[in-house]
Write a protein that holds these residues in place. Structure first.
Motif, PDB file in Angstrom:
ATOM      1  N   TYR A 233      -1.298  13.396  25.872  1.00 58.13           N
ATOM      2  CA  TYR A 233      -1.144  12.097  25.225  1.00 58.13           C
ATOM      3  C   TYR A 233      -1.765  12.047  23.832  1.00 58.13           C
ATOM      4  O   TYR A 233      -1.506  11.117  23.052  1.00 58.13           O
ATOM      5  CB  TYR A 233      -1.719  10.974  26.100  1.00 58.13           C
ATOM      6  CG  TYR A 233      -3.229  10.912  26.172  1.00 58.13           C
ATOM      7  CD1 TYR A 233      -3.995  10.351  25.151  1.00 58.13           C
ATOM      8  CD2 TYR A 233      -3.911  11.389  27.284  1.00 58.13           C
ATOM      9  CE1 TYR A 233      -5.368  10.286  25.225  1.00 58.13           C
ATOM     10  CE2 TYR A 233      -5.291  11.325  27.373  1.00 58.13           C
ATOM     11  CZ  TYR A 233      -6.008  10.768  26.332  1.00 58.13           C
ATOM     12  OH  TYR A 233      -7.375  10.702  26.410  1.00 58.13           O
ATOM     13  N   ILE A 234      -2.563  13.054  23.473  1.00 59.98           N
ATOM     14  CA  ILE A 234      -3.179  13.085  22.152  1.00 59.98           C
ATOM     15  C   ILE A 234      -2.219  13.683  21.123  1.00 59.98           C
ATOM     16  O   ILE A 234      -2.084  13.177  20.000  1.00 59.98           O
ATOM     17  CB  ILE A 234      -4.493  13.884  22.186  1.00 59.98           C
ATOM     18  CG1 ILE A 234      -5.525  13.154  23.046  1.00 59.98           C
ATOM     19  CG2 ILE A 234      -5.043  14.081  20.767  1.00 59.98           C
ATOM     20  CD1 ILE A 234      -6.828  13.901  23.216  1.00 59.98           C
ATOM     21  N   THR A 235      -1.523  14.750  21.487  1.00 58.74           N
ATOM     22  CA  THR A 235      -0.665  15.460  20.535  1.00 58.74           C
ATOM     23  C   THR A 235       0.811  15.121  20.676  1.00 58.74           C
ATOM     24  O   THR A 235       1.613  15.518  19.827  1.00 58.74           O
ATOM     25  CB  THR A 235      -0.840  16.980  20.694  1.00 58.74           C
ATOM     26  OG1 THR A 235      -0.424  17.361  22.023  1.00 58.74           O
ATOM     27  CG2 THR A 235      -2.287  17.389  20.481  1.00 58.74           C
ATOM     28  N   GLU A 236       1.187  14.409  21.732  1.00 60.58           N
ATOM     29  CA  GLU A 236       2.592  14.094  21.960  1.00 60.58           C
ATOM     30  C   GLU A 236       2.806  12.597  22.087  1.00 60.58           C
ATOM     31  O   GLU A 236       1.901  11.858  22.469  1.00 60.58           O
ATOM     32  CB  GLU A 236       3.093  14.776  23.248  1.00 60.58           C
ATOM     33  CG  GLU A 236       3.021  16.290  23.258  1.00 60.58           C
ATOM     34  CD  GLU A 236       3.526  16.873  24.556  1.00 60.58           C
ATOM     35  OE1 GLU A 236       4.760  16.900  24.757  1.00 60.58           O
ATOM     36  OE2 GLU A 236       2.689  17.302  25.372  1.00 60.58           O
ATOM     37  N   ASP A 237       4.015  12.172  21.766  1.00 58.99           N
ATOM     38  CA  ASP A 237       4.446  10.805  22.054  1.00 58.99           C
ATOM     39  C   ASP A 237       4.844  10.783  23.525  1.00 58.99           C
ATOM     40  O   ASP A 237       5.869  11.336  23.913  1.00 58.99           O
ATOM     41  CB  ASP A 237       5.636  10.448  21.159  1.00 58.99           C
ATOM     42  CG  ASP A 237       6.137   9.021  21.382  1.00 58.99           C
ATOM     43  OD1 ASP A 237       6.193   8.584  22.543  1.00 58.99           O
ATOM     44  OD2 ASP A 237       6.498   8.369  20.394  1.00 58.99           O
ATOM     45  N   VAL A 238       4.016  10.155  24.356  1.00 61.02           N
ATOM     46  CA  VAL A 238       4.206  10.234  25.805  1.00 61.02           C
ATOM     47  C   VAL A 238       5.572   9.708  26.219  1.00 61.02           C
ATOM     48  O   VAL A 238       6.298  10.345  26.989  1.00 61.02           O
ATOM     49  CB  VAL A 238       3.087   9.472  26.540  1.00 61.02           C
ATOM     50  CG1 VAL A 238       3.406   9.359  28.030  1.00 61.02           C
ATOM     51  CG2 VAL A 238       1.754  10.182  26.352  1.00 61.02           C
ATOM     52  N   ALA A 239       5.933   8.533  25.732  1.00 61.42           N
ATOM     53  CA  ALA A 239       7.205   7.932  26.141  1.00 61.42           C
ATOM     54  C   ALA A 239       8.381   8.810  25.724  1.00 61.42           C
ATOM     55  O   ALA A 239       9.310   9.039  26.511  1.00 61.42           O
ATOM     56  CB  ALA A 239       7.341   6.539  25.548  1.00 61.42           C
ATOM     57  N   ALA A 240       8.344   9.329  24.495  1.00 60.80           N
ATOM     58  CA  ALA A 240       9.449  10.168  24.020  1.00 60.80           C
ATOM     59  C   ALA A 240       9.526  11.471  24.802  1.00 60.80           C
ATOM     60  O   ALA A 240      10.620  11.917  25.192  1.00 60.80           O
ATOM     61  CB  ALA A 240       9.280  10.454  22.527  1.00 60.80           C
ATOM     62  N   ALA A 241       8.382  12.096  25.033  1.00 61.01           N
ATOM     63  CA  ALA A 241       8.368  13.352  25.787  1.00 61.01           C
ATOM     64  C   ALA A 241       8.852  13.146  27.211  1.00 61.01           C
ATOM     65  O   ALA A 241       9.593  13.967  27.758  1.00 61.01           O
ATOM     66  CB  ALA A 241       6.961  13.952  25.778  1.00 61.01           C
ATOM     67  N   ALA A 242       8.449  12.042  27.820  1.00 55.60           N
ATOM     68  CA  ALA A 242       8.860  11.766  29.194  1.00 55.60           C
ATOM     69  C   ALA A 242      10.358  11.495  29.274  1.00 55.60           C
ATOM     70  O   ALA A 242      11.033  11.959  30.202  1.00 55.60           O
ATOM     71  CB  ALA A 242       8.079  10.572  29.741  1.00 55.60           C
ATOM     72  N   ARG A 243      10.894  10.754  28.300  1.00 56.21           N
ATOM     73  CA  ARG A 243      12.341  10.480  28.308  1.00 56.21           C
ATOM     74  C   ARG A 243      13.149  11.749  28.115  1.00 56.21           C
ATOM     75  O   ARG A 243      14.241  11.895  28.659  1.00 56.21           O
ATOM     76  CB  ARG A 243      12.681   9.464  27.221  1.00 56.21           C
ATOM     77  CG  ARG A 243      12.225   8.044  27.546  1.00 56.21           C
ATOM     78  CD  ARG A 243      12.850   7.020  26.612  1.00 56.21           C
ATOM     79  NE  ARG A 243      12.385   5.680  26.932  1.00 56.21           N
ATOM     80  CZ  ARG A 243      11.389   5.064  26.281  1.00 56.21           C
ATOM     81  NH1 ARG A 243      10.771   5.697  25.292  1.00 56.21           N
ATOM     82  NH2 ARG A 243      11.021   3.850  26.632  1.00 56.21           N
TER      83      ARG A 243
END
Length: 293
Positions: free
Chosen positions: A180-190
């Motif tokens: 969650y620090i280096t990635e956009d969580v919502a975008a990565a999850a989608r």
């Protein structure tokens, strides 16, 4: 302020057992209790208070009306009546206490009342079928890793979120990890699950919960463990089962290697303040315990 003090051994009341504490689990709820953020939590006893809500040890004495336990039994359970477990002795409600089965260590048993049974309860509440996708938001902590282990054993596809220090233990048990620090969580999850998640177990709450909740196909399948406001967004708070039967079930799963905690810190009682501070600041992966005896 945290300090050590002497007290006489508690006297078990009706339906209670006095135990010698061998190992106490350390949980986020302990610093919530210390901070008095939830009035009435843990019987609402006045300070000074002994912290700690779970322990494993040996029965020293029985109160009236206790069935199924005997003096000398190795046991584990919840301290729900305000006795605390960061201590040499404490009292547990007999209904929330179970024998430690042969082959299970007191160290592992001490992690099961809070983290172990929470994992079982959250996934039981979701009731997802084999092959379903589940997100564990905050996978790196003591509860999160157990939720993930149990989900993998149930043949679910598990995606977990956490900080970079939590990646290795999560990936070791088969979790697809999102930092969650280096990635956009919502975008990565989608990108990973474009059709949406069949279920979400949230261990973080707050803004993080509101970021990931829309990723669920059905908001009712968002189960929060720490944030009761989940109902405001259509989700559900975890339904806890604290009885002996659920403790025994968690112990069987631990013996089978399904609910084995990732214990990353074992502290002596003298280091209890440091153990609690590490949990409060989020600086520990897995589970921490205090070795008392």
């Amino acid at each position: 302020m945290q300090e050590f003090f002497d007290r006489p051994d508690p006297v078990p009341g009706h339906g209670e057992v006095l135990i010698r504490v061998d190992v106490a689990g350390v949980n986020p709820m302990d610093h919530v209790l210390r901070s008095a953020l939830i009035p009435g939590l843990d019987s609402g006893r006045p300070f000074p208070r002994v912290l700690g809500m779970e322990a494993a040890g040996t029965v020293l004495a029985l109160g009236e009306g206790v069935d199924g336990l005997a003096v000398g039994d190795p046991v584990f359970g919840f301290a729900l009546t305000g006795g605390g477990t960061y201590a040499e002795t404490t009292v547990l409600s007999a209904l929330n206490t179970a024998r430690i089965p042969v082959g299970l260590s007191a160290t592992v048993a001490a992690t099961l009342p809070v983290a172990g049974t929470t994992a079982v309860d959250a996934l039981d509440q979701l009731g997802l079928p084999t092959g379903a996708t589940v997100m564990v938001n905050g996978v790196g902590g003591g509860v999160g890793l157990l939720v993930a282990r149990l989900a993998v054993q149930r043949e679910l596809r598990v995606i977990g979120t956490g900080s970079s220090t939590k990646r290795e233990p999560a990936e070791a048990i088969g979790v697809r990890f999102i930092d969650y620090i280096t990635e956009d969580v919502a975008a990565a999850a989608r990108e990973l699950v474009p059709e949406g998640f069949d279920g979400i177990v949230d261990l973080v709450g707050g803004a993080s919960l509101r970021t990931i909740a829309p990723l669920a196909k059905d908001p009712r399948n968002v189960i929060a463990v720490s944030d009761m406001s989940v109902s405001d967004i259509g989700g559900r708070f975890v339904e806890r089962r604290l009885d002996r039967e659920n403790l025994e079930r968690a112990a069987r799963l631990a013996l089978d290697g399904v609910l084995t905690p990732t214990i990353t810190a074992i502290h002596p009682l003298a280091d209890a303040p440091a153990a609690l501070a590490a949990i409060e600041n989020g600086h520990i992966s897995g589970k921490a315990v205090i070795k008392v005896a």
